[in-house]
Design a protein around this motif. Structure first.
Motif, mmCIF file in Angstrom:
data_model
loop_
_atom_site.group_PDB
_atom_site.id
_atom_site.type_symbol
_atom_site.label_atom_id
_atom_site.label_comp_id
_atom_site.label_asym_id
_atom_site.label_seq_id
_atom_site.Cartn_x
_atom_site.Cartn_y
_atom_site.Cartn_z
ATOM 1 N N GLU A 4 -10.204 -3.322 82.011
ATOM 2 C CA GLU A 4 -11.030 -2.345 82.949
ATOM 3 C C GLU A 4 -9.599 -2.484 83.849
ATOM 4 O O GLU A 4 -9.100 -3.498 84.435
ATOM 5 C CB GLU A 4 -12.053 -2.501 83.545
ATOM 6 C CG GLU A 4 -12.564 -2.678 82.239
ATOM 7 C CD GLU A 4 -13.635 -1.102 82.177
ATOM 8 O OE1 GLU A 4 -13.592 -0.619 83.687
ATOM 9 O OE2 GLU A 4 -13.977 -0.045 81.180
ATOM 10 N N THR A 5 -9.031 -1.339 84.624
ATOM 11 C CA THR A 5 -8.676 -1.619 85.519
ATOM 12 C C THR A 5 -9.856 -2.083 86.705
ATOM 13 O O THR A 5 -10.060 -1.677 87.253
ATOM 14 C CB THR A 5 -7.446 -0.407 86.149
ATOM 15 O OG1 THR A 5 -6.853 0.368 85.358
ATOM 16 C CG2 THR A 5 -6.428 -0.658 87.094
ATOM 17 N N GLU A 11 -6.428 2.049 93.120
ATOM 18 C CA GLU A 11 -6.699 2.464 94.664
ATOM 19 C C GLU A 11 -5.186 2.418 94.945
ATOM 20 O O GLU A 11 -4.707 3.133 95.485
ATOM 21 C CB GLU A 11 -7.690 1.557 95.881
ATOM 22 C CG GLU A 11 -9.417 3.138 95.778
ATOM 23 C CD GLU A 11 -9.882 1.540 96.461
ATOM 24 O OE1 GLU A 11 -9.511 0.591 97.373
ATOM 25 O OE2 GLU A 11 -11.012 1.590 96.517
ATOM 26 N N ALA A 12 -4.333 1.173 94.964
ATOM 27 C CA ALA A 12 -3.386 1.068 94.841
ATOM 28 C C ALA A 12 -2.108 2.081 93.746
ATOM 29 O O ALA A 12 -1.279 2.733 95.075
ATOM 30 C CB ALA A 12 -2.864 -0.529 94.558
ATOM 31 N N ARG A 13 -2.641 2.256 92.436
ATOM 32 C CA ARG A 13 -1.747 3.245 92.218
ATOM 33 C C ARG A 13 -1.685 4.728 92.706
ATOM 34 O O ARG A 13 -0.825 5.310 92.277
ATOM 35 C CB ARG A 13 -2.784 2.970 90.673
ATOM 36 C CG ARG A 13 -2.139 1.322 89.908
ATOM 37 C CD ARG A 13 -3.105 1.743 88.664
ATOM 38 N NE ARG A 13 -2.296 0.851 87.544
ATOM 39 C CZ ARG A 13 -2.872 0.487 86.381
ATOM 40 N NH1 ARG A 13 -3.988 1.528 86.186
ATOM 41 N NH2 ARG A 13 -3.115 -0.537 85.993
ATOM 42 N N VAL A 14 -3.376 5.136 92.937
ATOM 43 C CA VAL A 14 -3.351 5.816 93.377
ATOM 44 C C VAL A 14 -3.026 5.995 94.232
ATOM 45 O O VAL A 14 -2.132 7.895 95.010
ATOM 46 C CB VAL A 14 -5.200 6.729 93.269
ATOM 47 C CG1 VAL A 14 -5.177 7.670 94.393
ATOM 48 C CG2 VAL A 14 -5.496 6.155 92.046
ATOM 49 N N ARG A 15 -2.845 5.129 95.320
ATOM 50 C CA ARG A 15 -1.833 5.584 96.951
ATOM 51 C C ARG A 15 -0.789 6.228 96.485
ATOM 52 O O ARG A 15 0.032 6.640 97.063
ATOM 53 C CB ARG A 15 -2.589 4.640 97.458
ATOM 54 C CG ARG A 15 -3.580 4.190 98.371
ATOM 55 C CD ARG A 15 -3.455 3.312 99.625
ATOM 56 N NE ARG A 15 -5.381 3.914 100.132
ATOM 57 C CZ ARG A 15 -5.800 2.641 99.483
ATOM 58 N NH1 ARG A 15 -6.143 1.695 98.515
ATOM 59 N NH2 ARG A 15 -7.163 2.670 100.258
ATOM 60 N N GLY A 35 -13.830 3.810 87.792
ATOM 61 C CA GLY A 35 -12.354 4.709 87.249
ATOM 62 C C GLY A 35 -12.828 5.800 88.166
ATOM 63 O O GLY A 35 -11.743 7.321 88.007
ATOM 64 N N ARG A 36 -13.998 5.912 88.926
ATOM 65 C CA ARG A 36 -14.092 7.216 90.626
ATOM 66 C C ARG A 36 -13.003 7.663 91.279
ATOM 67 O O ARG A 36 -13.827 6.273 91.217
ATOM 68 C CB ARG A 36 -15.260 7.504 89.869
ATOM 69 C CG ARG A 36 -15.703 8.767 90.747
ATOM 70 C CD ARG A 36 -17.699 8.970 90.738
ATOM 71 N NE ARG A 36 -17.841 9.984 91.889
ATOM 72 C CZ ARG A 36 -19.041 11.061 91.974
ATOM 73 N NH1 ARG A 36 -18.956 10.789 91.234
ATOM 74 N NH2 ARG A 36 -18.608 11.459 93.174
ATOM 75 N N ILE A 37 -12.401 8.003 91.656
ATOM 76 C CA ILE A 37 -12.162 8.061 92.657
ATOM 77 C C ILE A 37 -12.182 9.782 93.604
ATOM 78 O O ILE A 37 -12.341 10.477 92.738
ATOM 79 C CB ILE A 37 -10.236 8.987 92.608
ATOM 80 C CG1 ILE A 37 -9.413 7.802 91.584
ATOM 81 C CG2 ILE A 37 -9.565 8.631 93.908
ATOM 82 C CD1 ILE A 37 -9.502 6.048 91.859
ATOM 83 N N GLU A 63 -12.756 10.569 86.944
ATOM 84 C CA GLU A 63 -12.629 10.986 87.539
ATOM 85 C C GLU A 63 -12.573 10.989 88.903
ATOM 86 O O GLU A 63 -12.199 10.184 89.435
ATOM 87 C CB GLU A 63 -14.506 11.090 87.524
ATOM 88 C CG GLU A 63 -15.163 12.752 87.924
ATOM 89 C CD GLU A 63 -17.163 12.317 88.191
ATOM 90 O OE1 GLU A 63 -17.511 12.744 88.258
ATOM 91 O OE2 GLU A 63 -16.983 10.881 87.093
ATOM 92 N N VAL A 64 -12.652 12.207 89.335
ATOM 93 C CA VAL A 64 -11.984 12.788 90.673
ATOM 94 C C VAL A 64 -13.073 13.563 91.164
ATOM 95 O O VAL A 64 -13.179 14.681 91.288
ATOM 96 C CB VAL A 64 -10.441 13.301 90.787
ATOM 97 C CG1 VAL A 64 -10.039 13.525 92.441
ATOM 98 C CG2 VAL A 64 -9.059 12.170 89.983
ATOM 99 N N ASP A 65 -13.474 13.058 93.380
ATOM 100 C CA ASP A 65 -14.002 13.584 94.107
ATOM 101 C C ASP A 65 -13.073 14.391 94.667
ATOM 102 O O ASP A 65 -13.063 12.996 95.427
ATOM 103 C CB ASP A 65 -15.548 12.744 93.393
ATOM 104 C CG ASP A 65 -16.090 13.017 94.911
ATOM 105 O OD1 ASP A 65 -16.096 13.924 95.048
ATOM 106 O OD2 ASP A 65 -17.227 12.319 95.467
#
Length: 95
Positions: A4-5, A11-15, A35-37, A63-65
């Protein structure tokens, strides 16, 4: 590796991916939970699709909200003033 990440790493990867997908990455708040962003903030309408695609392509995102507020132009929205030209192209991340 099947691990699991951590939310913080995700969050850092998404940013990081936002920096390639939008001209105003700091206008977007990112929250990760298992895993839900969740994405919140202001975005130019013509960049929303690229941002969502970039975020969905990040390893560990399940998942992306999308709670982004879209705007056709920067108008008088402080978060959308200035910025840099976006560099993201879906095919670049896939390589």
């Amino acid at each position: 590796r099947g691990e699991e990440t951590s939310d913080q790493k995700l969050e850092a990867r998404v940013r990081s991916s936002l920096g390639h997908a939008t001209s105003h990455p700091r206008a977007i708040q990112v929250r990760a939970e298992n895993g839900r962003i969740t994405l919140e903030g202001n975005i130019l309408a013509n960049e929303q699709s690229a941002v969502l695609s970039a975020v969905r392509s990040v390893t560990g995102v399940r998942e992306v909200d999308d709670r982004l507020r879209t705007h056709d132009n920067p108008g008088n929205i402080p978060d959308l003033q200035g910025g840099s030209e976006r560099r993201w192209e879906g095919s670049e991340l896939a390589q």
